[in-house]
Design an enzyme around this catalytic site. Structure first.
Site, mmCIF file in Angstrom:
data_model
loop_
_atom_site.group_PDB
_atom_site.id
_atom_site.type_symbol
_atom_site.label_atom_id
_atom_site.label_comp_id
_atom_site.label_asym_id
_atom_site.label_seq_id
_atom_site.Cartn_x
_atom_site.Cartn_y
_atom_site.Cartn_z
ATOM 1 N N SER A 7 0.862 -1.161 0.185
ATOM 2 C CA SER A 7 0.085 0.044 -0.040
ATOM 3 C C SER A 7 0.896 1.226 -0.262
ATOM 4 O O SER A 7 1.592 1.538 0.796
ATOM 5 C CB SER A 7 -0.808 0.123 1.389
ATOM 6 O OG SER A 7 -1.290 1.296 1.560
ATOM 7 N N HIS A 32 -1.235 -1.254 -4.279
ATOM 8 C CA HIS A 32 -2.583 -1.005 -3.470
ATOM 9 C C HIS A 32 -2.530 0.312 -3.148
ATOM 10 O O HIS A 32 -1.655 1.058 -2.702
ATOM 11 C CB HIS A 32 -2.517 -1.766 -2.138
ATOM 12 C CG HIS A 32 -3.874 -1.801 -1.574
ATOM 13 N ND1 HIS A 32 -5.171 -2.465 -1.883
ATOM 14 C CD2 HIS A 32 -4.389 -0.848 -0.398
ATOM 15 C CE1 HIS A 32 -6.167 -2.256 -1.104
ATOM 16 N NE2 HIS A 32 -5.685 -1.176 -0.024
ATOM 17 N N ASP A 34 -4.963 3.557 -1.820
ATOM 18 C CA ASP A 34 -5.829 3.726 -0.863
ATOM 19 C C ASP A 34 -6.503 5.235 -1.098
ATOM 20 O O ASP A 34 -5.714 5.983 -0.839
ATOM 21 C CB ASP A 34 -5.108 3.833 0.600
ATOM 22 C CG ASP A 34 -5.118 2.370 1.025
ATOM 23 O OD1 ASP A 34 -6.225 1.557 0.844
ATOM 24 O OD2 ASP A 34 -3.894 1.936 1.411
ATOM 25 N N MET A 36 -8.908 7.916 -0.154
ATOM 26 C CA MET A 36 -10.052 8.449 1.025
ATOM 27 C C MET A 36 -10.381 9.850 0.891
ATOM 28 O O MET A 36 -9.683 10.636 0.465
ATOM 29 C CB MET A 36 -9.009 8.541 2.309
ATOM 30 C CG MET A 36 -8.263 7.116 2.570
ATOM 31 S SD MET A 36 -7.350 7.132 4.004
ATOM 32 C CE MET A 36 -6.482 5.584 3.993
ATOM 33 N N HIS A 65 -8.514 0.977 -3.970
ATOM 34 C CA HIS A 65 -9.255 0.815 -2.669
ATOM 35 C C HIS A 65 -10.149 1.919 -2.309
ATOM 36 O O HIS A 65 -9.497 2.877 -1.826
ATOM 37 C CB HIS A 65 -8.487 0.049 -1.437
ATOM 38 C CG HIS A 65 -9.361 -0.089 -0.166
ATOM 39 N ND1 HIS A 65 -8.393 -0.084 0.906
ATOM 40 C CD2 HIS A 65 -10.566 0.066 0.057
ATOM 41 C CE1 HIS A 65 -9.649 -0.253 1.836
ATOM 42 N NE2 HIS A 65 -10.649 -0.243 1.199
ATOM 43 N N MET A 67 -12.091 4.211 -0.355
ATOM 44 C CA MET A 67 -12.725 4.410 0.953
ATOM 45 C C MET A 67 -13.470 5.991 0.749
ATOM 46 O O MET A 67 -12.990 6.812 1.383
ATOM 47 C CB MET A 67 -11.842 4.492 2.129
ATOM 48 C CG MET A 67 -11.200 3.061 2.325
ATOM 49 S SD MET A 67 -9.461 3.133 3.073
ATOM 50 C CE MET A 67 -8.508 3.118 1.915
ATOM 51 N N MET A 136 -11.317 -5.844 5.682
ATOM 52 C CA MET A 136 -10.575 -5.055 6.472
ATOM 53 C C MET A 136 -10.191 -5.524 7.823
ATOM 54 O O MET A 136 -11.077 -5.925 8.794
ATOM 55 C CB MET A 136 -11.228 -3.748 6.699
ATOM 56 C CG MET A 136 -11.777 -2.750 5.512
ATOM 57 S SD MET A 136 -10.032 -2.022 4.597
ATOM 58 C CE MET A 136 -9.081 -1.460 6.074
ATOM 59 N N ASP A 174 -6.643 -6.513 4.414
ATOM 60 C CA ASP A 174 -6.051 -5.473 4.557
ATOM 61 C C ASP A 174 -5.617 -4.653 5.996
ATOM 62 O O ASP A 174 -6.839 -4.275 6.433
ATOM 63 C CB ASP A 174 -6.769 -4.379 3.402
ATOM 64 C CG ASP A 174 -6.030 -3.071 3.407
ATOM 65 O OD1 ASP A 174 -5.025 -2.499 3.977
ATOM 66 O OD2 ASP A 174 -6.867 -2.167 2.566
HETATM 67 C C1 DX5 Z 1 -6.054 1.523 5.765
HETATM 68 C C2 DX5 Z 1 -5.692 1.003 4.042
HETATM 69 C C3 DX5 Z 1 -4.574 0.273 4.357
HETATM 70 C C4 DX5 Z 1 -3.313 0.676 5.084
HETATM 71 C C5 DX5 Z 1 -2.731 -0.627 5.454
HETATM 72 O O1 DX5 Z 1 -7.271 2.362 5.588
HETATM 73 O O2 DX5 Z 1 -6.852 0.625 3.860
HETATM 74 O O3 DX5 Z 1 -4.362 -0.300 2.889
HETATM 75 O O4 DX5 Z 1 -2.541 1.332 4.138
HETATM 76 O O5 DX5 Z 1 -1.579 -0.167 6.234
HETATM 77 P P1 DX5 Z 1 -0.901 -1.023 7.172
HETATM 78 O O6 DX5 Z 1 -0.349 -2.028 6.348
HETATM 79 O O7 DX5 Z 1 0.257 -0.123 7.789
HETATM 80 O O8 DX5 Z 1 -1.997 -1.496 8.341
HETATM 81 ZN ZN ZN Z 2 -6.579 -0.317 1.657
#
Ligand code: DX5
Ligand code: ZN
Length: 216
Positions: A7, A32, A34, A36, A65, A67, A136, A174
């Site tokens: 990620s 990956h 993320d 947000m 991903h 969110m 998650m 994840d």
């Molecule tokens: C959290 C994200 C993850 C995050 C994971 O909201 O969806 O992808 O980057 O980070 P680690 O591996 O550090 O828990």
């Molecule tokens: Zn993620």
């Protein structure tokens, strides 16, 4: 063999191109990304412009991903930017079936992400639409959080549910994935492993990715 999906949330954004090259040379399978929006989760990250940058800097599969609330409004932009896999959150979609259809209409693999508190039954009637399910194992929004143990049983149950429904959907996990947690989720049935801090906070990405593979 499992899929390692670093990620980039934990990457150094002052030199993203270099980080992407390093992670590819280190043996990562997917990137990956993320996304947000500060609404669905209490943090804001990046959008299609970074997916487009990743597409130009890397040959790896781009796993986006989302969110975000009302993802349908911006899914076409992520498709244009070069996403190969897109997951939406069950909790953020009023019409989940429609959102999955929209993703697939661009020839992109479609997945649903479930927060730790969301039951597997919420995807029971759309399993046939799914290329992957993202479990998650932390509350979404931030990297570097502790793994939530109940995710292991959830993955086991999901694995059973997919088999019963003759689904070949990939199980992705994840949050909090590292050398101590990867074995339990792998044994439970996950085959795609997202890891942010466990990879990017180390010096030698190649060594870290190989040790994650060995510990699976
Ligand atoms: C959290 C994200 C993850 C995050 C994971 O909201 O969806 O992808 O980057 O980070 P680690 O591996 O550090 O828990
Ligand atoms: Zn993620």
């Amino acid at each position: 063999m499992g899929i390692i999906a670093p990620s980039i949330l934990s990457a150094d954004f002052t030199r993203l191109g270099e980080e992407l090259i390093n992670i590819e040379q280190a043996g990562a399978d997917w990137i990956h990304i993320d996304v947000m929006d500060g609404q669905f989760v209490p943090n804001i990250s990046y959008g299609p412009i970074i997916v487009d940058a990743c597409k130009r800097a890397s040959n790896l599969v781009l796993d986006v991903h989302l969110m975000i609330e009302t993802p349908d409004l911006i899914i076409p932009e992520f498709a244009r930017a070069g996403a190969n896999y897109i997951s939406v959150h069950q909790e953020a979609c009023n019409h989940l079936h429609r959102s999955l259809q929209l993703i697939k209409s661009f020839g992109i693999k479609a997945g649903v992400a479930l927060n730790p508190a969301t039951p597997l039954s919420s995807i029971e009637w759309i399993v046939d639409q799914l290329d992957f399910v993202l479990i998650m194992s932390v509350n979404p929004g931030f990297g570097g959080q502790n793994f939530i143990e109940s995710s292991i049983t959830k993955i086991k149950n999901l694995s059973k549910m997919l088999k019963e429904k003759n689904s070949t959907a990939i199980i992705q996990v994840d949050g909090g994935i590292n050398n101590s947690t990867i074995k339990s989720v792998s044994e439970a049935g996950a085959t795609s492993f997202v890891a942010g801090s466990a990879i990017f906070n180390t010096e030698d990405y190649k060594e870290t990715i190989s040790s994650l593979r060995q510990n699976m």
